[in-house]
Design a protein around this motif. Structure first.
Motif, PDB file in Angstrom:
ATOM      1  N   ASP A 415      17.065  38.233  17.213  1.00 42.81           N
ATOM      2  CA  ASP A 415      17.295  39.334  16.277  1.00 42.81           C
ATOM      3  C   ASP A 415      16.033  40.157  16.010  1.00 42.81           C
ATOM      4  O   ASP A 415      16.036  41.038  15.142  1.00 42.81           O
ATOM      5  N   GLY A 416      14.953  39.874  16.747  1.00 42.80           N
ATOM      6  CA  GLY A 416      13.717  40.618  16.576  1.00 42.80           C
ATOM      7  C   GLY A 416      12.744  40.012  15.581  1.00 42.80           C
ATOM      8  O   GLY A 416      11.599  40.465  15.462  1.00 42.80           O
ATOM      9  N   SER A 417      13.183  38.978  14.867  1.00 49.22           N
ATOM     10  CA  SER A 417      12.279  38.272  13.957  1.00 49.22           C
ATOM     11  C   SER A 417      11.431  37.277  14.740  1.00 49.22           C
ATOM     12  O   SER A 417      11.637  37.062  15.946  1.00 49.22           O
ATOM     13  N   TYR A 418      10.483  36.660  14.060  1.00 53.34           N
ATOM     14  CA  TYR A 418       9.607  35.668  14.685  1.00 53.34           C
ATOM     15  C   TYR A 418       9.634  34.379  13.867  1.00 53.34           C
ATOM     16  O   TYR A 418       9.650  34.417  12.629  1.00 53.34           O
ATOM     17  N   THR A 419       9.658  33.260  14.550  1.00 48.20           N
ATOM     18  CA  THR A 419       9.420  31.974  13.916  1.00 48.20           C
ATOM     19  C   THR A 419       7.935  31.686  14.067  1.00 48.20           C
ATOM     20  O   THR A 419       7.414  31.668  15.190  1.00 48.20           O
ATOM     21  N   VAL A 420       7.259  31.464  12.948  1.00 46.67           N
ATOM     22  CA  VAL A 420       5.800  31.326  12.949  1.00 46.67           C
ATOM     23  C   VAL A 420       5.413  30.072  12.170  1.00 46.67           C
ATOM     24  O   VAL A 420       5.832  29.892  11.022  1.00 46.67           O
ATOM     25  N   ALA A 421       4.629  29.223  12.802  1.00 43.11           N
ATOM     26  CA  ALA A 421       4.134  28.007  12.157  1.00 43.11           C
ATOM     27  C   ALA A 421       2.624  28.073  12.040  1.00 43.11           C
ATOM     28  O   ALA A 421       1.929  28.467  12.990  1.00 43.11           O
ATOM     29  N   LEU A 422       2.112  27.692  10.872  1.00 38.80           N
ATOM     30  CA  LEU A 422       0.678  27.597  10.640  1.00 38.80           C
ATOM     31  C   LEU A 422       0.313  26.125  10.519  1.00 38.80           C
ATOM     32  O   LEU A 422       0.977  25.378   9.788  1.00 38.80           O
ATOM     33  N   PHE A 423      -0.729  25.700  11.215  1.00 38.55           N
ATOM     34  CA  PHE A 423      -1.159  24.305  11.190  1.00 38.55           C
ATOM     35  C   PHE A 423      -2.653  24.210  10.886  1.00 38.55           C
ATOM     36  O   PHE A 423      -3.456  24.966  11.446  1.00 38.55           O
ATOM     37  N   ASN A 424      -3.008  23.264  10.036  1.00 41.68           N
ATOM     38  CA  ASN A 424      -4.395  22.858   9.862  1.00 41.68           C
ATOM     39  C   ASN A 424      -4.510  21.440  10.387  1.00 41.68           C
ATOM     40  O   ASN A 424      -4.089  20.488   9.734  1.00 41.68           O
ATOM     41  N   LEU A 425      -5.053  21.293  11.579  1.00 40.65           N
ATOM     42  CA  LEU A 425      -5.159  19.975  12.205  1.00 40.65           C
ATOM     43  C   LEU A 425      -6.432  19.250  11.823  1.00 40.65           C
ATOM     44  O   LEU A 425      -6.693  18.141  12.286  1.00 40.65           O
ATOM     45  N   THR A 433      -4.539  31.863   9.031  1.00 39.85           N
ATOM     46  CA  THR A 433      -3.964  33.204   8.963  1.00 39.85           C
ATOM     47  C   THR A 433      -3.182  33.529  10.218  1.00 39.85           C
ATOM     48  O   THR A 433      -3.663  33.308  11.340  1.00 39.85           O
ATOM     49  N   ALA A 434      -1.988  34.054  10.027  1.00 38.10           N
ATOM     50  CA  ALA A 434      -1.210  34.618  11.123  1.00 38.10           C
ATOM     51  C   ALA A 434      -1.295  36.141  11.016  1.00 38.10           C
ATOM     52  O   ALA A 434      -0.879  36.717  10.003  1.00 38.10           O
ATOM     53  N   ASN A 435      -1.863  36.775  12.017  1.00 34.78           N
ATOM     54  CA  ASN A 435      -1.966  38.222  12.068  1.00 34.78           C
ATOM     55  C   ASN A 435      -0.773  38.801  12.806  1.00 34.78           C
ATOM     56  O   ASN A 435      -0.438  38.352  13.904  1.00 34.78           O
ATOM     57  N   TRP A 436      -0.143  39.824  12.205  1.00 33.62           N
ATOM     58  CA  TRP A 436       1.003  40.436  12.858  1.00 33.62           C
ATOM     59  C   TRP A 436       0.626  40.982  14.239  1.00 33.62           C
ATOM     60  O   TRP A 436       1.455  41.008  15.144  1.00 33.62           O
ATOM     61  N   GLY A 457       8.719  37.597   0.012  1.00 31.72           N
ATOM     62  CA  GLY A 457       8.468  39.018  -0.172  1.00 31.72           C
ATOM     63  C   GLY A 457       7.839  39.649   1.049  1.00 31.72           C
ATOM     64  O   GLY A 457       7.922  39.134   2.161  1.00 31.72           O
ATOM     65  N   THR A 458       7.174  40.791   0.826  1.00 33.53           N
ATOM     66  CA  THR A 458       6.603  41.589   1.912  1.00 33.53           C
ATOM     67  C   THR A 458       5.099  41.357   2.025  1.00 33.53           C
ATOM     68  O   THR A 458       4.384  41.353   1.009  1.00 33.53           O
ATOM     69  N   TYR A 459       4.648  41.168   3.244  1.00 34.37           N
ATOM     70  CA  TYR A 459       3.223  40.995   3.524  1.00 34.37           C
ATOM     71  C   TYR A 459       2.796  42.055   4.532  1.00 34.37           C
ATOM     72  O   TYR A 459       3.520  42.340   5.484  1.00 34.37           O
ATOM     73  N   LYS A 460       1.607  42.603   4.328  1.00 34.81           N
ATOM     74  CA  LYS A 460       1.109  43.651   5.205  1.00 34.81           C
ATOM     75  C   LYS A 460       0.107  43.086   6.199  1.00 34.81           C
ATOM     76  O   LYS A 460      -0.889  42.470   5.809  1.00 34.81           O
ATOM     77  N   ASN A 461       0.402  43.223   7.460  1.00 40.09           N
ATOM     78  CA  ASN A 461      -0.501  42.911   8.585  1.00 40.09           C
ATOM     79  C   ASN A 461      -0.762  41.427   8.828  1.00 40.09           C
ATOM     80  O   ASN A 461      -1.136  41.053   9.938  1.00 40.09           O
ATOM     81  N   LYS A 462      -0.566  40.573   7.836  1.00 43.34           N
ATOM     82  CA  LYS A 462      -0.885  39.156   8.038  1.00 43.34           C
ATOM     83  C   LYS A 462      -0.375  38.331   6.871  1.00 43.34           C
ATOM     84  O   LYS A 462       0.016  38.861   5.830  1.00 43.34           O
ATOM     85  N   ILE A 463      -0.385  37.015   7.058  1.00 41.69           N
ATOM     86  CA  ILE A 463      -0.160  36.081   5.963  1.00 41.69           C
ATOM     87  C   ILE A 463      -1.169  34.950   6.108  1.00 41.69           C
ATOM     88  O   ILE A 463      -1.435  34.469   7.218  1.00 41.69           O
ATOM     89  N   THR A 464      -1.751  34.546   4.991  1.00 39.88           N
ATOM     90  CA  THR A 464      -2.736  33.466   4.962  1.00 39.88           C
ATOM     91  C   THR A 464      -2.226  32.365   4.052  1.00 39.88           C
ATOM     92  O   THR A 464      -1.699  32.644   2.970  1.00 39.88           O
ATOM     93  N   ALA A 465      -2.369  31.124   4.493  1.00 41.84           N
ATOM     94  CA  ALA A 465      -1.956  29.982   3.678  1.00 41.84           C
ATOM     95  C   ALA A 465      -3.090  28.980   3.586  1.00 41.84           C
ATOM     96  O   ALA A 465      -3.769  28.692   4.584  1.00 41.84           O
TER      97      ALA A 465
END
Length: 612
Positions: A415-425, A433-436, A457-465
């Motif tokens: 559907d044009g979306s992305y599944t994105v996983a963030l890992f701290n190993l 950070t995941a950059n768009w 909600g809405t995030y611009k250009n990236k998301i950081t956790a």
């Protein structure tokens, strides 16, 4: 036995040789004598059309397997000696728990692993046709009765065998083969009795002999008559830490596929363990799944630990990412996230464990004690949104950025979306950070947190956790911005500077049909004339080829460079991409890949955003 596990010497350290043959249980197998126990044969079933591989394994399977608890030294699990957990009573108890707690979420297989044909002293039992027969103490009602009970719960039944003709079944070559006139065990193996499988516990079958297929047919028919829906063949090579002609079991796997097709019952065929990726096409042609790695279990006082060997999968899964799909899946091994203290993991580790399995589309089969799931374990195993990631038709995820222990993995959905996983190993908290731009778009995107089942909600250009040690987050990202404008620079461009051993080579999978390789012990590739309009930190995509995981120092202009990890692309004829963050200045820049004292991946091209 799952994987090498059944034959690992109790107490063996999983990372250092746990997957090699260990003498204790090998002696048990090779000393097993054939006991003339008649195997009850049901009337030959009416042949039904064999299910195609795609029909049988359209999605990764889900269920429970016995080996994790069999192999553990957790107090009370194996009170009658090592691996004694496997009994009819325990299997049926877990089947009942699976039906009541997890069936509604898609878990359906109850898989009996190694040892069902061995007594608690590890003496094997065989029928008069050289086929494994259930131990009457472990399984007093027999294997058909167990399968019948599992089926009565609306579940599917699985069973296990090592590859080859077990030594205890040979009986000086005198054992007749069922439904094969004038065929004996002497007629199905090599005359020199060469051994095979990951523990050398069996004689290698010679499939140039017509009787050989008949033996496999007899085993497959027995399982079909008993009502089994799943078969795991273990110790398969090339793999199982063995190589060479004696350990090439491709012919065995092909014979099993052929036998199952005529047995009158669809049976999922799973292979184990640490299968050789160079034979991935064979595993996919003849089976429905293959273990890509060593055992997940630690053979210690818990089921698993992070270091032995859950964390291995982040290094090993990327190479296989383009091998699995409908009909056959990459198997990362058991998912032991439901029992808290018994699992031997923190909550953060348990979540990361299941996150990787889901985005890798591994079969989801837990080895936990389903009668003692804790509330957090239930929340992990029954999260429908995470399960949907595993079961969806989206491509298997790959690493997108790999900066030390901070990693972002992702895949694009239909559907044009992305599944994105963030890992701290890493072993301490860190922000990831995941950059768009790594996914080819810029601007706003809506973010849904799958583990917490909430829209962020809405995030611009990236998301950081901010993540705890060994922690993770899992998101669905829906772009609302624009496609990122980029400029590509080919590695083989004559304007670039090559030094040391670096050289241009042909590459069918690469852009422009070429790449730069031989980047080792000082070899360098410098991209010249990389132009951007303003100063900033740019997310640069790197297309590369690497048959194994390699690192390379990447830097812009006169920077000192940082070592970037490039996961394996699976072979030297497949190209993949990762992203790196580089400081570029307005105007013309250089970007350099320096192998230093090691071996770097081959570079196809870089893709640079036109704006920050």
């Amino acid at each position: 036995m799952r994987s090498s596990s059944f034959f690992a010497m109790p107490g063996a350290t999983p990372r250092s040789g746990r997957r090699a043959i260990r003498s204790l249980l090998v002696i048990a197998l090779t000393a097993g004598v054939a006991t003339a126990v008649p195997a009850a044969q049901a009337d030959t079933p009416t042949a039904t059309p064999a299910a195609t591989a795609t029909e049988l394994a359209a999605k990764p399977y889900m269920g429970w397997s016995s080996w994790s608890m069999q192999s553990s030294k957790y107090p009370g699990l194996n009170p009658d000696g090592d691996y004694s957990y496997l009994t009819e009573a325990n299997v049926l108890k877990q089947a009942d728990a699976l039906a009541s707690k997890l069936k509604n979420y898609g878990y359906e297989y109850v898989n009996i692993d190694a040892g069902w044909w061995m007594d608690k002293n590890w003496k094997s039992g065989f029928d008069q046709y050289g086929r494994q027969t259930p131990d009457p103490v472990r399984f007093p009602s027999g294997m058909k009765s167990v399968a019948d009970h599992i089926h009565s719960l609306g579940l599917k039944a699985g069973i296990y065998l090592p590859v080859g003709l077990e030594k205890g079944a040979y009986n000086d070559g005198k054992t007749p083969i069922w439904n094969a006139e004038n065929c004996t065990t002497a007629d199905i193996v090599y005359g020199d009795l060469r051994t095979t499988n990951g523990w050398d516990s069996a004689y290698k079958i010679d499939f140039s002999k017509p009787c050989a297929q008949k033996y496999i047919d007899s085993q497959a028919q027995m399982f079909a008559d008993w009502g089994y829906d799943f078969l795991k063949i273990d110790g398969v090579g090339p793999g199982s830490f063995k190589s060479g002609d004696n350990y090439n079991n491709v012919a065995d796997v092909a014979a099993w596929q052929k036998a199952i097709a005529t047995a009158g019952r669809p049976i999922h065929l799973e292979l184990s363990w640490s299968l050789d990726i160079n034979y991935a096409a064979d595993w996919k042609k003849y089976s429905n799944g293959w273990r890509i790695d060593t055992d997940i279990e630690c053979y210690c006082n818990t089921l698993v630990t992070w270091e032995n060997s859950v964390d291995n999968r982040w290094d090993d899964a990327p190479a296989w990412s383009n091998k699995g799909g409908p009909g056959g899946w990459n198997d990362l091994d058991a998912l032991d996230v439901g029992n808290g203290e018994m699992d031997g993991l923190t909550k953060a580790e348990r979540q990361s464990y299941m996150t990787l399995w889901a985005i890798s589309k591994s079969p989801l089969y837990t080895g936990d004690d389903l009668t003692k799931l804790d509330s957090y374990g239930v929340s992990l195993l029954t999260n429908k949104e995470v399960i949907a990631v595993d079961q969806s038709a989206s491509p298997i995820a790959r690493p997108v950025t790999t900066v030390n222990n901070e990693q972002v993995w992702g895949t694009k959905n239909a559907d044009g979306s992305y599944t994105v996983a963030l890992f701290n190993l890493g072993d301490s908290p860190a922000s990831v950070t995941a950059n768009w731009a790594s996914f080819g778009f810029t601007g706003n995107a809506s973010v849904r947190d799958l583990w917490n089942k909430s829209n962020l909600g809405t995030y611009k250009n990236k998301i950081t956790a901010a993540l705890p040690a060994h922690g993770s987050r899992l998101f669905t990202i829906k772009p609302a911005g624009t496609t990122l404008a980029t400029t590509s620079h080919e590695a083989e461009d004559v304007a670039n500077t090559l030094s040391g051993n670096a050289s241009v080579a042909g590459c069918d999978a690469c852009s422009g049909g070429k790449k730069v390789g031989n980047l080792y012990t000082g070899g360098k590739l410098q991209f010249n004339d990389v132009t951007v309009k303003k100063d900033g930190i740019y997310t640069v995509k790197v297309a590369y080829v690497s048959g194994d995981a390699r690192s390379v120092n990447v830097f812009s202009n006169s920077g000192n460079g940082t070592s970037q990890k490039f996961p394996s692309t699976g072979d030297w004829s497949t190209a993949e991409t990762v992203s790196v963050q580089l400081a570029l200045k307005a105007g013309t820049n250089t970007i350099t890949f320096d192998s230093g004292s090691g071996y770097a991946p081959d570079i196809d091209k870089i893709v640079v955003p036109q704006t920050v």
